[in-house]
Motif scaffolding. Structure first.
Motif, PDB file in Angstrom:
ATOM      1  N   HIS A   1      25.614  -1.793   7.257  1.00 36.59           N
ATOM      2  CA  HIS A   1      25.396  -1.004   6.074  1.00 36.59           C
ATOM      3  C   HIS A   1      24.751   0.322   6.396  1.00 36.59           C
ATOM      4  N   TYR A   2      23.597  -0.016   6.914  1.00 39.73           N
ATOM      5  CA  TYR A   2      22.666   1.122   7.475  1.00 39.73           C
ATOM      6  C   TYR A   2      23.011   1.909   8.610  1.00 39.73           C
ATOM      7  N   ILE A   3      23.929   1.351   9.456  1.00 38.64           N
ATOM      8  CA  ILE A   3      24.123   1.966  10.438  1.00 38.64           C
ATOM      9  C   ILE A   3      25.074   3.258  10.146  1.00 38.64           C
ATOM     10  N   ASP A   4      26.108   2.840   8.956  1.00 41.29           N
ATOM     11  CA  ASP A   4      27.082   3.587   8.593  1.00 41.29           C
ATOM     12  C   ASP A   4      26.218   4.826   7.570  1.00 41.29           C
ATOM     13  N   ASP A   5      25.321   4.511   6.973  1.00 42.17           N
ATOM     14  CA  ASP A   5      24.463   5.435   6.145  1.00 42.17           C
ATOM     15  C   ASP A   5      23.778   6.328   6.810  1.00 42.17           C
TER      16      ASP A   5
ATOM     17  N   ALA B   1       0.886  -1.070  -0.130  1.00 45.61           N
ATOM     18  CA  ALA B   1      -0.103  -0.053   0.155  1.00 45.61           C
ATOM     19  C   ALA B   1       0.969   1.242  -0.007  1.00 45.61           C
ATOM     20  N   THR B   2       2.025   1.021   0.671  1.00 43.21           N
ATOM     21  CA  THR B   2       2.707   2.405   0.547  1.00 43.21           C
ATOM     22  C   THR B   2       3.997   2.514  -0.319  1.00 43.21           C
ATOM     23  N   GLY B   3       3.990   1.429  -1.139  1.00 42.85           N
ATOM     24  CA  GLY B   3       5.355   1.423  -1.989  1.00 42.85           C
ATOM     25  C   GLY B   3       6.580   1.231  -1.504  1.00 42.85           C
ATOM     26  N   ARG B   4       6.778   0.484  -0.237  1.00 40.26           N
ATOM     27  CA  ARG B   4       8.003   0.235   0.434  1.00 40.26           C
ATOM     28  C   ARG B   4       8.447  -0.897  -0.505  1.00 40.26           C
ATOM     29  N   THR B   5      10.025  -0.749  -0.328  1.00 40.82           N
ATOM     30  CA  THR B   5      10.794  -1.742  -1.188  1.00 40.82           C
ATOM     31  C   THR B   5      11.646  -2.589  -0.273  1.00 40.82           C
ATOM     32  N   ALA B   6      12.036  -3.724  -1.022  1.00 44.43           N
ATOM     33  CA  ALA B   6      12.990  -4.634  -0.037  1.00 44.43           C
ATOM     34  C   ALA B   6      14.383  -4.071  -0.263  1.00 44.43           C
ATOM     35  N   ALA B   7      15.184  -4.399   0.896  1.00 46.02           N
ATOM     36  CA  ALA B   7      16.550  -3.820   0.744  1.00 46.02           C
ATOM     37  C   ALA B   7      17.354  -4.562  -0.190  1.00 46.02           C
ATOM     38  N   PRO B   8      18.370  -3.758  -0.841  1.00 46.32           N
ATOM     39  CA  PRO B   8      19.236  -4.594  -1.855  1.00 46.32           C
ATOM     40  C   PRO B   8      19.892  -5.800  -1.374  1.00 46.32           C
ATOM     41  N   LYS B   9      20.189  -6.663  -1.973  1.00 44.92           N
ATOM     42  CA  LYS B   9      20.687  -8.133  -1.912  1.00 44.92           C
ATOM     43  C   LYS B   9      22.049  -7.813  -1.075  1.00 44.92           C
ATOM     44  N   GLY B  10      22.320  -8.368   0.099  1.00 44.94           N
ATOM     45  CA  GLY B  10      23.432  -8.157   0.871  1.00 44.94           C
ATOM     46  C   GLY B  10      23.609  -7.042   1.683  1.00 44.94           C
ATOM     47  N   SER B  11      22.630  -6.360   1.748  1.00 39.05           N
ATOM     48  CA  SER B  11      22.413  -5.223   2.764  1.00 39.05           C
ATOM     49  C   SER B  11      22.413  -5.762   4.140  1.00 39.05           C
TER      50      SER B  11
ATOM     51  N   PHE C   1      25.486  -6.548  15.555  1.00 42.09           N
ATOM     52  CA  PHE C   1      24.484  -7.093  14.540  1.00 42.09           C
ATOM     53  C   PHE C   1      24.850  -6.679  12.949  1.00 42.09           C
ATOM     54  N   GLY C   2      26.208  -6.484  12.804  1.00 43.99           N
ATOM     55  CA  GLY C   2      26.528  -6.002  11.520  1.00 43.99           C
ATOM     56  C   GLY C   2      26.382  -6.849  10.352  1.00 43.99           C
ATOM     57  N   LYS C   3      26.341  -8.094  10.667  1.00 41.48           N
ATOM     58  CA  LYS C   3      26.663  -9.127   9.480  1.00 41.48           C
ATOM     59  C   LYS C   3      24.992  -9.670   9.232  1.00 41.48           C
ATOM     60  N   ILE C   4      24.111  -9.091   9.870  1.00 44.33           N
ATOM     61  CA  ILE C   4      22.862  -9.608   9.946  1.00 44.33           C
ATOM     62  C   ILE C   4      21.916  -8.705   8.700  1.00 44.33           C
ATOM     63  N   GLY C   5      21.412  -9.517   7.879  1.00 43.82           N
ATOM     64  CA  GLY C   5      20.735  -8.649   6.906  1.00 43.82           C
ATOM     65  C   GLY C   5      19.616  -7.735   7.519  1.00 43.82           C
ATOM     66  N   ILE C   6      19.492  -6.366   7.020  1.00 40.51           N
ATOM     67  CA  ILE C   6      18.636  -5.414   7.777  1.00 40.51           C
ATOM     68  C   ILE C   6      17.238  -6.144   7.834  1.00 40.51           C
ATOM     69  N   GLU C   7      16.847  -6.692   6.981  1.00 41.60           N
ATOM     70  CA  GLU C   7      15.229  -7.040   6.870  1.00 41.60           C
ATOM     71  C   GLU C   7      15.165  -8.560   7.820  1.00 41.60           C
ATOM     72  N   ARG C   8      16.428  -9.106   8.034  1.00 41.87           N
ATOM     73  CA  ARG C   8      16.355 -10.353   8.768  1.00 41.87           C
ATOM     74  C   ARG C   8      16.514 -10.205  10.177  1.00 41.87           C
ATOM     75  N   LEU C   9      16.858  -8.902  10.784  1.00 44.21           N
ATOM     76  CA  LEU C   9      16.994  -8.366  12.257  1.00 44.21           C
ATOM     77  C   LEU C   9      15.585  -8.714  12.997  1.00 44.21           C
TER      78      LEU C   9
END
Length: 376
Positions: free
Chosen positions: A64-68, A50-60, A94-102
């Motif tokens: 990666h997102y803490i640095d971002d 409904a909101t148009g959200r997207t999946a994180a790029p593969k390997g994210s 948590f660094g090696k965990i995929g952002i969507e898998r947390l």
């Protein structure tokens, strides 16, 4: 959309497939937990649709997102070193965990491990709060398919039990005067001790300052006429920088200042590392015969309690200690029933003295009036 499979181990595996999204797989100890997870994930996927959200790029990954996030946030302001240190620790954890898998299980494991390390609940809650900022950034700014409230939920679940535990510990570990005297006496025998711990300890008791504040105050910020000092960037729940506060130095504290400064015109009044102060205090407990887990920070509790014992009001004590509300300040007070009796007796004595003065004044005025009448 969701399929469930009972594994030979007795656990349940849930597999969720949705068009345009990577398959989601997770394992739970019961079917009920698996179905609850699937229901929540399906709700999130509908929201993404409904909101148009997207999946994180593969390997994210979380790293990666803490640095971002840090790159994004530091464009407008500078983070404190303590926050950057925590973010580095979160990346390591948590660094090696995929952002969507947390997941919640990751955070539950994190909380359990931190407790085993002896870390207090308030510190753990602070770590989770910083992680929550990253997840909220991923959700609001990056429009990723993540749960923005994941870390915040874990933090709130920790909050109530933490407050109860902290309160009981503080009541138990407020240092007594005899314990303080014993610790100070130990330093008198340490010829190689570079930190003047007796003066630092007494200054803490006379001001209620935190050890970091004591080691940070500068000679340039002293007001010799009004006997005050400016504490720069004082700890504040909502303001990390620019929270300067002028506080009074009572006679006992000012006497220590005069002895320490000795003609110097600039620099730190107590040029010591706060961690070294804490370590020195802790090491002195054993030879002093202090078995309880008293910390240097607990001197602050004793100082605030002593201020109330002197008859200072809540606003006056709050100015000394730097607290912003009574709910926080009262955790540092340890008033006993005998203290209330002593305060009442002192007040009653003062009131009786005032009544006596009023009576004497009335008598004098009456005598003056009679003298004027006789002269007329």
């Amino acid at each position: 959309m969701a399929s469930f499979q009972k594994l030979p181990s007795g656990n349940w595996r849930v597999l969720i497939r949705a068009k345009g999204h990577k398959a989601i797989s997770a394992t739970f100890s019961t079917e009920k937990l698996a179905k609850a997870f699937a229901k929540e994930k399906e709700r999130q996927l509908e929201e993404v649709k409904a909101t148009g959200r997207t999946a994180a790029p593969k390997g994210s990954t979380v790293a990666h997102y803490i640095d971002d996030y840090l790159d994004y946030i530091q464009r407008g302001r500078t983070l404190q070193r303590s926050a950057l240190f925590i973010y580095r620790a979160l990346k390591k954890r948590f660094g090696k965990i995929g952002i969507e898998r947390l997941s919640k299980s990751h955070l539950d494991s994190f909380i359990d491990d931190r407790k085993k390390e002896g870390v207090q609940g308030q510190t753990i809650a602070g770590d989770l709060s910083l992680l929550s900022s990253v997840l909220r950034y991923c959700y609001d700014s990056k429009h990723l398919d993540v749960d923005p409230d994941l870390a915040d939920k874990a933090r709130k679940s920790l909050k109530t039990s933490h407050k109860m535990r902290i309160k009981s510990r503080e009541v138990e570990c407020v240092p007594t005067q005899s314990e303080v005297d014993a610790i100070i006496a130990v330093f008198a025998t340490m010829k190689r001790q570079q930190i003047d711990m007796p003066k630092v300890i007494r200054f803490s008791l006379y001001t209620s300052m935190r050890q970091a504040e004591i080691c940070r105050i500068r000679i340039e910020d002293l007001d010799m006429e009004n006997k005050t000092v400016i504490i720069r960037d004082r700890k504040h729940p909502g303001e990390k920088e620019g929270n300067d506060e002028t506080v009074p130095l009572l006679p006992s504290a000012w006497e220590i200042i005069e002895g320490v400064v000795e003609g110097r015109t600039s620099g730190c009044i107590f040029p010591y590392n706060p961690k070294s102060v804490s370590t020195a205090f802790t090491r002195a407990k054993k030879p002093a015969g202090v078995a309880r887990p008293v910390r240097f920070h607990d001197l602050r509790h004793k100082a605030i309690t002593d201020f109330f014992g002197l008859g200072l009001s809540v606003p006056q004590v709050a100015l000394m200690s730097g607290h912003r509300d009574w709910q926080t300040l009262k955790r540092y007070t340890h008033i006993k029933a005998t203290d209330v009796h002593a305060a009442y007796n002192a007040l009653d004595t003062k009131q009786q003295g005032a009544k006596n003065v009023d009576g004497q004044l009335a008598l004098i005025l009456q005598q003056l009036s009679e003298l004027k009448s006789s002269q007329a």
